[in-house]
Design a protein around this motif. Structure first.
Motif, short mmCIF file in Angstrom:
data_model
loop_
_atom_site.label_atom_id
_atom_site.label_comp_id
_atom_site.label_asym_id
_atom_site.label_seq_id
_atom_site.Cartn_x
_atom_site.Cartn_y
_atom_site.Cartn_z
N MET A 1 2.16 12.36 -4.61
CA MET A 1 1.43 13.52 -5.12
C MET A 1 -0.02 13.13 -5.35
SD MET A 1 2.16 15.90 -8.45
CE MET A 1 1.93 14.56 -9.59
N ARG A 2 -0.92 13.96 -4.88
CA ARG A 2 -2.34 13.70 -5.06
C ARG A 2 -2.84 14.35 -6.35
NH1 ARG A 2 -5.77 15.17 0.12
NH2 ARG A 2 -7.10 13.46 -0.55
N LEU A 3 -3.67 13.63 -7.06
CA LEU A 3 -4.31 14.15 -8.28
C LEU A 3 -5.78 14.36 -7.96
CD1 LEU A 3 -4.57 14.79 -11.31
CD2 LEU A 3 -4.71 12.32 -11.72
N ILE A 4 -6.22 15.62 -8.06
CA ILE A 4 -7.61 15.98 -7.78
C ILE A 4 -8.18 16.63 -9.03
CG2 ILE A 4 -9.15 17.34 -6.31
CD1 ILE A 4 -6.96 17.23 -4.14
N THR A 5 -9.27 16.06 -9.54
CA THR A 5 -9.83 16.54 -10.81
C THR A 5 -11.22 17.14 -10.61
OG1 THR A 5 -10.81 14.40 -11.40
CG2 THR A 5 -8.52 14.77 -12.04
N PHE A 6 -11.50 18.16 -11.41
CA PHE A 6 -12.80 18.84 -11.40
C PHE A 6 -13.42 18.70 -12.79
CE2 PHE A 6 -12.44 22.10 -7.75
CZ PHE A 6 -11.64 21.26 -7.00
N GLU A 28 -1.39 26.78 2.86
CA GLU A 28 -0.97 25.76 3.83
C GLU A 28 0.46 25.29 3.59
OE1 GLU A 28 -3.90 22.72 3.37
OE2 GLU A 28 -5.45 23.84 4.47
N GLY A 29 1.11 25.83 2.55
CA GLY A 29 2.49 25.50 2.28
C GLY A 29 2.69 24.34 1.32
N GLN A 30 1.63 23.90 0.67
CA GLN A 30 1.75 22.80 -0.28
C GLN A 30 2.15 23.33 -1.66
OE1 GLN A 30 -0.83 19.43 -0.07
NE2 GLN A 30 -2.09 20.41 1.51
N LYS A 31 2.91 22.53 -2.36
CA LYS A 31 3.32 22.89 -3.72
C LYS A 31 2.27 22.32 -4.66
CE LYS A 31 7.42 22.93 -6.69
NZ LYS A 31 8.79 22.45 -6.87
N VAL A 32 1.55 23.22 -5.35
CA VAL A 32 0.39 22.82 -6.15
C VAL A 32 0.62 23.13 -7.62
CG1 VAL A 32 -2.11 23.12 -6.45
CG2 VAL A 32 -1.10 23.35 -4.17
N ALA A 33 0.37 22.13 -8.46
CA ALA A 33 0.44 22.31 -9.91
C ALA A 33 -0.97 22.39 -10.47
CB ALA A 33 1.20 21.16 -10.56
N ASN A 95 3.11 18.51 -4.29
CA ASN A 95 2.24 17.76 -3.38
C ASN A 95 0.90 17.40 -4.03
OD1 ASN A 95 3.59 20.14 -1.46
ND2 ASN A 95 3.85 18.05 -0.71
N VAL A 96 0.41 18.34 -4.86
CA VAL A 96 -0.93 18.18 -5.42
C VAL A 96 -0.94 18.65 -6.87
CG1 VAL A 96 -3.38 18.86 -5.20
CG2 VAL A 96 -1.96 18.67 -3.14
N LEU A 97 -1.68 17.93 -7.71
CA LEU A 97 -1.99 18.39 -9.07
C LEU A 97 -3.49 18.57 -9.15
CD1 LEU A 97 -1.44 19.04 -12.02
CD2 LEU A 97 -1.45 16.58 -12.50
N LEU A 98 -3.92 19.81 -9.41
CA LEU A 98 -5.34 20.12 -9.57
C LEU A 98 -5.65 20.22 -11.05
CD1 LEU A 98 -5.86 22.89 -6.84
CD2 LEU A 98 -6.35 20.43 -6.68
N SER A 99 -6.66 19.49 -11.48
CA SER A 99 -7.01 19.45 -12.90
C SER A 99 -8.37 20.09 -13.14
CB SER A 99 -7.02 18.00 -13.39
OG SER A 99 -7.38 17.96 -14.75
N ASP A 100 -8.37 21.19 -13.90
CA ASP A 100 -9.59 21.86 -14.35
C ASP A 100 -10.01 21.15 -15.63
OD1 ASP A 100 -11.62 23.51 -15.14
OD2 ASP A 100 -10.47 25.36 -14.94
N ARG A 101 -11.01 20.31 -15.52
CA ARG A 101 -11.37 19.32 -16.52
C ARG A 101 -10.30 18.23 -16.48
NH1 ARG A 101 -15.52 21.18 -19.73
NH2 ARG A 101 -15.75 23.44 -19.84
N ILE A 129 -4.77 7.82 -15.73
CA ILE A 129 -4.34 7.74 -14.33
C ILE A 129 -5.56 8.07 -13.47
CG2 ILE A 129 -2.88 8.77 -12.56
CD1 ILE A 129 -0.78 9.23 -14.75
N LYS A 130 -5.90 7.14 -12.60
CA LYS A 130 -7.08 7.33 -11.76
C LYS A 130 -6.80 8.42 -10.72
CE LYS A 130 -10.40 4.64 -9.02
NZ LYS A 130 -10.91 5.77 -8.37
N PRO A 131 -7.63 9.45 -10.69
CA PRO A 131 -7.42 10.51 -9.70
C PRO A 131 -7.61 10.00 -8.28
CG PRO A 131 -8.94 11.22 -11.44
CD PRO A 131 -8.76 9.74 -11.58
N ASP A 132 -6.94 10.66 -7.34
CA ASP A 132 -7.20 10.37 -5.93
C ASP A 132 -8.60 10.81 -5.56
OD1 ASP A 132 -4.46 9.43 -4.87
OD2 ASP A 132 -3.98 11.25 -5.99
N LEU A 133 -9.01 11.95 -6.12
CA LEU A 133 -10.38 12.45 -5.97
C LEU A 133 -10.82 13.04 -7.30
CD1 LEU A 133 -9.95 14.32 -2.57
CD2 LEU A 133 -11.28 12.23 -2.91
N ALA A 134 -11.97 12.58 -7.78
CA ALA A 134 -12.53 13.10 -9.04
C ALA A 134 -13.89 13.71 -8.72
CB ALA A 134 -12.66 11.97 -10.06
N PHE A 135 -13.96 15.03 -8.76
CA PHE A 135 -15.21 15.72 -8.45
C PHE A 135 -16.01 15.98 -9.72
CE2 PHE A 135 -12.50 17.10 -4.85
CZ PHE A 135 -13.31 16.68 -3.81
#
Length: 196
Positions: A1-6, A28-33, A95-101, A129-135
């Motif tokens: 699971m990818r962790l992407i933070t904003f 795209e069919g991904q399961k997003v939290a 598949n992905v966890l998107l973090s708002d803050r 936990i270090k994000p895969d991508l931290a924007f």
């Protein structure tokens, strides 16, 4: 699971871009939290319970040393709770966890309220936990304050928090996103970084 933070200051369009990305990934069919560090935090829940009757709804820009101490303790607990949350999502095949803050924003907020670097938090940072991508969304406070909806804390608040973020961008391996571009261009920049 990818962790992407904003991350970024209030009004920098984090939530807007996160919603666009969530919709695209789901198409795209991904399961997003979805995750919001402030809503998840025990400090926020505690504040809501203890000030429900007398809080006037304004954002907090000052805090006592005891309140700051409690926020640090709550942050430590939240970091542990988040690990359990991630494990649960993984078991449910997200598949992905998107973090708002993210917890980065929580640290910046504590440092802002403390008016000094929080050495105590250095020992906690490895628990994050270090994000895969931290924007990090970079947008001038003047631009934010010129919009229809502006943060109630004011421009000095935005400037001070932005300065704190800029001292941590390299340390936290954050990807700088130019928030001054049109919404579609910002979104394309995010997609380009995700696809590489």
């Amino acid at each position: 699971m990818r962790l992407i933070t904003f991350s970024g200051v209030d009004g920098s369009e984090k939530s807007t871009q996160l919603t666009l990305l969530k919709n695209k990934l789901e198409q795209e069919g991904q399961k997003v939290a979805y995750f919001h560090a402030v809503e998840f935090s025990l400090a926020s829940r505690f504040k809501k319970q203890t000030t429900a009757d007398d809080h006037d709804g304004r954002a907090i820009t000052q805090a006592s040393w005891f309140t700051i101490f409690l926020r640090k303790i709550f942050l430590f607990i939240d970091l542990v709770r988040f690990r359990f949350y991630m494990t649960a999502l993984h078991k449910e095949n997200y598949n992905v966890l998107l973090s708002d803050r993210y917890f980065y924003d929580s640290i910046i907020n504590i440092e802002y309220l403390s008016k000094k670097p929080c050495r105590f938090l250095i020992t906690e940072t490895p628990l994050i936990i270090k994000p895969d991508l931290a924007f990090y969304f970079d947008l001038a406070p003047e631009t934010i304050m010129s919009r229809d909806r502006v943060p109630e804390q004011g421009i000095d608040y935005l400037r001070d928090k932005m300065k704190l973020f800029k001292t941590k961008i390299d340390r936290w391996d954050m990807i700088l996103i130019d928030g001054s571009k049109p919404q579609e261009s910002v979104f394309q920049d995010i997609l380009n970084k995700i696809d590489t």
